[in-house]
Enzyme design. Structure first.
Site, PDB file in Angstrom:
ATOM      1  N   LYS A 179       0.857  -1.193   0.000  1.00  0.00           N
ATOM      2  CA  LYS A 179       0.000   0.000   0.000  1.00  0.00           C
ATOM      3  C   LYS A 179       0.890   1.239   0.000  1.00  0.00           C
ATOM      4  CE  LYS A 179      -4.356   0.842   2.447  1.00  0.00           C
ATOM      5  NZ  LYS A 179      -4.961   0.768   3.792  1.00  0.00           N
TER       6      LYS A 179
HETATM    7  O1  G3P Z   1      -8.904   1.795   4.799  1.00  0.00           O
HETATM    8  C1  G3P Z   1      -8.818   3.135   5.169  1.00  0.00           C
HETATM    9  C2  G3P Z   1      -9.470   3.351   6.453  1.00  0.00           C
HETATM   10  O2  G3P Z   1      -8.816   2.661   7.472  1.00  0.00           O
HETATM   11  C3  G3P Z   1      -9.659   4.771   6.839  1.00  0.00           C
HETATM   12  O3  G3P Z   1     -10.797   4.791   7.572  1.00  0.00           O
HETATM   13  O4  G3P Z   1     -12.375   5.548   9.279  1.00  0.00           O
HETATM   14  O5  G3P Z   1      -9.945   6.209   9.407  1.00  0.00           O
HETATM   15  O6  G3P Z   1     -11.434   7.178   7.664  1.00  0.00           O
HETATM   16  P1  G3P Z   1     -11.145   6.002   8.527  1.00  0.00           P
END
Ligand code: G3P
Length: 221
Positions: free
Chosen positions: A83
Site C-alpha cells: 500500500k
Molecule cells: O482503509 C482506510 C481506512 O482505514 C480509513 O478509515 O475511518 O480512518 O477514515 P477512517
C-alpha cells in the site's frame, strides 16, 4: 463484491474468517498503532491466516524507500499487496513495484483524477476514502460512481476498493454501483450481520418449540 476487513485486530480477523466472509485484509499504520504490540508479528500472523490479498502499508515518503520497503513487506507472503500513498513518489513506487509483479494498493484517494492516475501507474487497487469525504461535507459515494464510470470506458484492470466505510448503508450503495471491493471496520460487518427481526424470529421459533415439547413430552424420545 469482495469483502475485506479493515483492521489489524487478530481476534476480529479470525472471527469473520471462520464465517467464510473475508476475501482479504487492509491495514494501515493507524490501525497497527491501535492494536499495539509488535506490528511485524501481527503482519506475519495476518498474512498466514488470510489466503486473499493483505494490504500492508509503507511508511517511507520517497519512492526508493517505498520500493525497498515494498520488497521487504512481500517477504511476509505472496498475498501481500503493497500500500502506497497517492503522492508523486507513491505513483513512482507503484509503477516500479507493479512492473516487478508486486501488486500495489494506492491509498488516500479523494478525487476521480487521483484514481485515474493511480490506475495508469499500474495499481491493482485504488482506495477512495468515502467516510472522510462525507466528514468534509462532500458525497463520498459520488466519487465511487465517478471512478466506476471512468474505469468502465477503458481497459484498466485496477479494482475499486471502497475504504473509510462508516456504516452498512455505505456497503449497500457501493454494491449497487458495482464497486469491486469494500473494506470494512469489524463494527460495520457486525452491524451487517444483525437485524432485530432475525433475533425476534429466532426467539419465537425456539419458544414455540419448547411449547411443542411441553405438549408432546415424547418428542425427544
Ligand atoms: O482503509 C482506510 C481506512 O482505514 C480509513 O478509515 O475511518 O480512518 O477514515 P477512517
Amino acid at each position: 463484491m469482495k469483502i475485506f476487513l479493515d483492521t489489524a485486530n487478530l481476534e476480529s480477523i479470525k472471527k469473520f474468517n471462520d464465517m467464510g466472509l473475508l476475501d482479504g485484509i487492509t491495514t494501515n499504520p493507524s490501525l497497527m498503532y491501535k492494536e499495539g504490540g509488535d506490528p511485524k508479528a501481527a503482519m506475519a500472523e495476518i498474512t498466514s491466516i488470510i489466503k486473499g490479498d493483505v494490504s500492508l502499508e509503507v511508511v517511507s515518503t520517497d519512492s526508493s524507500g517505498m520500493i525497498e520497503e515494498g520488497r521487504h513487506l512481500r517477504e511476509y507472503g505472496e498475498n501481500v499487496v503493497v500500500k502506497v500513498p497517492m503522492t508523486p513518489d507513491g505513483l513512482k513506487a507503484c509503477k516500479s513495484l507493479s512492473s516487478q509483479g508486486i501488486p500495489v494498493n494506492v491509498t488516500l484517494i479523494f478525487s476521480a483524477n487521483q484514481a485515474l492516475l493511480a490506475a495508469k501507474s499500474g495499481a491493482k487497487y485504488v482506495s477512495p476514502f468515502i467516510g472522510r469525504l462525507d466528514d468534509a461535507g462532500q458525497d463520498g459515494m459520488h466519487l465511487i460512481q465517478e471512478i466506476k464510470e471512468i474505469f468502465s470506458h477503458y481497459d484498466f484492470r485496477t479494482q475499486i476498493l471502497v475504504a473509510s466505510v462508516r456504516h452498512p448503508l455505505h456497503v449497500v450503495d457501493a454494491a449497487k454501483i458495482g464497486a469491486d471491493v469494500v473494506t470494512l471496520p469489524p463494527l460495520v460487518l457486525d452491524k451487517m450481520l444483525l437485524h432485530p427481526l432475525t433475533k425476534i424470529g429466532l426467539e419465537n421459533f425456539l419458544a414455540d418449540w419448547e411449547k411443542l415439547k411441553t405438549e408432546n413430552p415424547d418428542i425427544n424420545a
